[in-house]
Design a protein around this motif. Structure first.
Motif, PDB file in Angstrom:
ATOM      1  N   PRO A  19       0.756  -1.257   0.000  1.00 53.03           N
ATOM      2  CA  PRO A  19       0.000   0.000   0.000  1.00 53.03           C
ATOM      3  C   PRO A  19       0.783   1.302   0.000  1.00 53.03           C
ATOM      4  O   PRO A  19       0.249   2.336  -0.391  1.00 53.03           O
ATOM      5  CB  PRO A  19      -0.839  -0.109   1.280  1.00 53.03           C
ATOM      6  N   ASN A  20       2.055   1.315   0.431  1.00 56.51           N
ATOM      7  CA  ASN A  20       2.770   2.589   0.539  1.00 56.51           C
ATOM      8  C   ASN A  20       4.276   2.367   0.524  1.00 56.51           C
ATOM      9  O   ASN A  20       4.750   1.233   0.470  1.00 56.51           O
ATOM     10  CB  ASN A  20       2.346   3.349   1.804  1.00 56.51           C
ATOM     11  N   PHE A  21       5.032   3.483   0.590  1.00 57.93           N
ATOM     12  CA  PHE A  21       6.490   3.403   0.539  1.00 57.93           C
ATOM     13  C   PHE A  21       7.065   2.582   1.692  1.00 57.93           C
ATOM     14  O   PHE A  21       8.002   1.808   1.506  1.00 57.93           O
ATOM     15  CB  PHE A  21       7.100   4.813   0.570  1.00 57.93           C
ATOM     16  N   ASN A  22       6.521   2.771   2.881  1.00 63.59           N
ATOM     17  CA  ASN A  22       7.059   2.048   4.032  1.00 63.59           C
ATOM     18  C   ASN A  22       6.900   0.537   3.885  1.00 63.59           C
ATOM     19  O   ASN A  22       7.723  -0.238   4.366  1.00 63.59           O
ATOM     20  CB  ASN A  22       6.375   2.518   5.321  1.00 63.59           C
ATOM     21  N   SER A  23       5.840   0.118   3.215  1.00 68.99           N
ATOM     22  CA  SER A  23       5.593  -1.318   3.056  1.00 68.99           C
ATOM     23  C   SER A  23       6.556  -1.970   2.069  1.00 68.99           C
ATOM     24  O   SER A  23       6.706  -3.198   2.071  1.00 68.99           O
ATOM     25  CB  SER A  23       4.144  -1.555   2.604  1.00 68.99           C
ATOM     26  N   ILE A  24       7.218  -1.158   1.221  1.00 69.14           N
ATOM     27  CA  ILE A  24       8.210  -1.718   0.297  1.00 69.14           C
ATOM     28  C   ILE A  24       9.629  -1.446   0.792  1.00 69.14           C
ATOM     29  O   ILE A  24      10.598  -1.603   0.031  1.00 69.14           O
ATOM     30  CB  ILE A  24       8.042  -1.170  -1.139  1.00 69.14           C
ATOM     31  N   ALA A  25       9.763  -1.058   2.059  1.00 70.39           N
ATOM     32  CA  ALA A  25      11.080  -0.731   2.605  1.00 70.39           C
ATOM     33  C   ALA A  25      12.039  -1.916   2.514  1.00 70.39           C
ATOM     34  O   ALA A  25      13.213  -1.750   2.156  1.00 70.39           O
ATOM     35  CB  ALA A  25      10.947  -0.265   4.050  1.00 70.39           C
ATOM     36  N   GLY A  26      11.546  -3.111   2.837  1.00 75.55           N
ATOM     37  CA  GLY A  26      12.399  -4.294   2.771  1.00 75.55           C
ATOM     38  C   GLY A  26      12.855  -4.589   1.359  1.00 75.55           C
ATOM     39  O   GLY A  26      14.021  -4.937   1.120  1.00 75.55           O
ATOM     40  N   VAL A  27      11.944  -4.436   0.395  1.00 68.09           N
ATOM     41  CA  VAL A  27      12.278  -4.650  -1.018  1.00 68.09           C
ATOM     42  C   VAL A  27      13.320  -3.631  -1.468  1.00 68.09           C
ATOM     43  O   VAL A  27      14.294  -3.962  -2.160  1.00 68.09           O
ATOM     44  CB  VAL A  27      11.014  -4.539  -1.891  1.00 68.09           C
ATOM     45  N   SER A  28      13.121  -2.378  -1.038  1.00 71.65           N
ATOM     46  CA  SER A  28      14.035  -1.311  -1.409  1.00 71.65           C
ATOM     47  C   SER A  28      15.422  -1.523  -0.800  1.00 71.65           C
ATOM     48  O   SER A  28      16.441  -1.269  -1.443  1.00 71.65           O
ATOM     49  CB  SER A  28      13.460   0.040  -0.957  1.00 71.65           C
TER      50      SER A  28
END
Length: 375
Positions: free
Chosen positions: A181-190
């Motif tokens: 849903p948001n940037f924080n939720s893709i933090a691990g991927v990033s």
């Protein structure tokens, strides 16, 4: 007179109530949209989001760009590009909260402040969409190509598989990740993507050092004509410019960081940017300079192709590229999702629901794949 005063008072109350309801709905929408739904990111989120946005597979073409620029202009352009883009990124970080009490969470909001409500949208949104959508299409193709290179390197005797199928495999990962849903939720991927970018860059320059300076290496300009040399020079400038990307998602990344008058978001954001640019230097300069030093004009447009061996290391580097562009794709796609969902809930008056959140990235992702399936 008393009746008129009473009616006026009643109208004011109704107007205030309507305004409050509108303000409450806007607040709920902002808390639902991908860019502004979470504002609890730490400075290190800024670091690896920016690394993921800036460092791409384009770093592998920098030695080839150096072969078209030459030692003197090449070194100068690489260093100046690093300094200039860092300075312009600092400007972007400062502009996020340059108006007291106001945060420019999205690129187009800054454009609206500069050019007006309508003109700002017309100027900024098309350009931002072109950059982000085109970049993601490039990443989808790059991911598919790197996956194919991995397959062909690991199993050279296997049946040849069309690039389209590898792009489909690569895109299937995004079909899942795009629903975060948001940037924080893709933090691990990033974070994984940022680590991979440093890893495959290190493999590229370390393997070049191991291979050593090639026999009869030459460093002069490839083209025998003045027009050809100028064309190659300009083409190399474009490659360097593409390598130093990422500015068009800076405001959106900073929007995820909390801000108070005592501790504005720019403090944490700038700390992350500085760390990110140190990583950028560690990725770009060794690959560009060492790759050109070892291979000279014979370097390929992808340094991994010039290396060829050891096969296991080249395969590993290509897989690292795949993992990296998965993260980069998500970082560049998030503002696009935000634009689409803003249009749906603010203009077309759709309700901000989980179903809408599922449908939007699904259609967006299918459209991306249709653009690349004929490649």
């Amino acid at each position: 007179m008393e009746v008129e005063a009473s009616n006026g008072h009643s109208n004011n109350n109704n107007n205030n109530k309507t305004s409050e309801e509108k303000s409450e709905r806007e607040r709920q929408i902002e808390e639902w949209l991908p860019i502004t739904s979470k504002r609890n990111a730490k400075w290190w989120y800024s670091a690896f989001h920016n690394v993921t946005a800036m460092v791409g597979a384009g770093v592998l073409s920098l030695p080839y760009a150096m072969s078209q620029l030459g030692w003197g202009p090449g070194v100068a352009i690489m260093v100046l590009s690093w300094i200039i883009t860092l300075y312009t990124l600092w400007q972007m970080v400062e502009m996020h909260e340059m108006v007291p009490g106001k945060r420019f969470d999205r690129y187009h909001e800054l454009g609206q402040h500069a050019f007006g409500e309508k003109l700002g949208l017309y100027i900024v949104v098309p350009q931002q969409l072109v950059v982000e959508v085109a970049t993601n299409i490039v990443y989808m193709v790059t991911g598919g190509k790197s996956l194919k290179k991995f397959h062909d390197t690991v199993c050279p005797s296997c049946k040849n598989i069309k690039l389209t199928y590898f792009i489909m495999i690569f895109s299937s990962v995004h079909f899942v990740l795009s629903h975060l849903p948001n940037f924080n939720s893709i933090a691990g991927v990033s974070l994984a993507a940022a680590v991979m970018s440093l890893s495959y860059s290190t493999i590229a320059w370390a393997a070049s050092v191991n291979k050593g300076v090639q026999e009869d290496v030459q460093y002069g300009y490839l083209s025998s004509s003045a027009s050809g040399t100028i064309f190659n020079f300009l083409n190399a400038l474009g490659s360097v410019a593409f390598a130093y990307a990422g500015h068009n998602v800076v405001l959106e990344i900073q929007a995820t960081i909390p801000s108070t008058p005592e501790k504005p978001s720019k403090i944490a954001m700038w700390r992350g940017v500085v760390v990110a640019y140190i990583v950028v230097a560690l990725c770009y300069f060794p690959v560009a300079f060492i790759g050109y030093w070892m291979f000279g004009n014979a370097v390929q447009d992808d340094i991994l192709v010039s290396l060829e061996k050891p096969a296991w290391l080249i395969a590993m580097a290509n897989m690292f590229v795949v993992i990296h562009v998965i993260g980069s794709y998500q970082v560049y796609a998030m503002p696009v999702f935000d634009m689409i969902e803003t249009l749906l809930v603010k203009i077309l008056k759709f309700k901000p629901t989980t179903t809408l959140r599922f449908v939007t990235p699904t259609l967006h992702h299918v459209a991306y794949y249709l653009q690349t399936k004929e490649i």
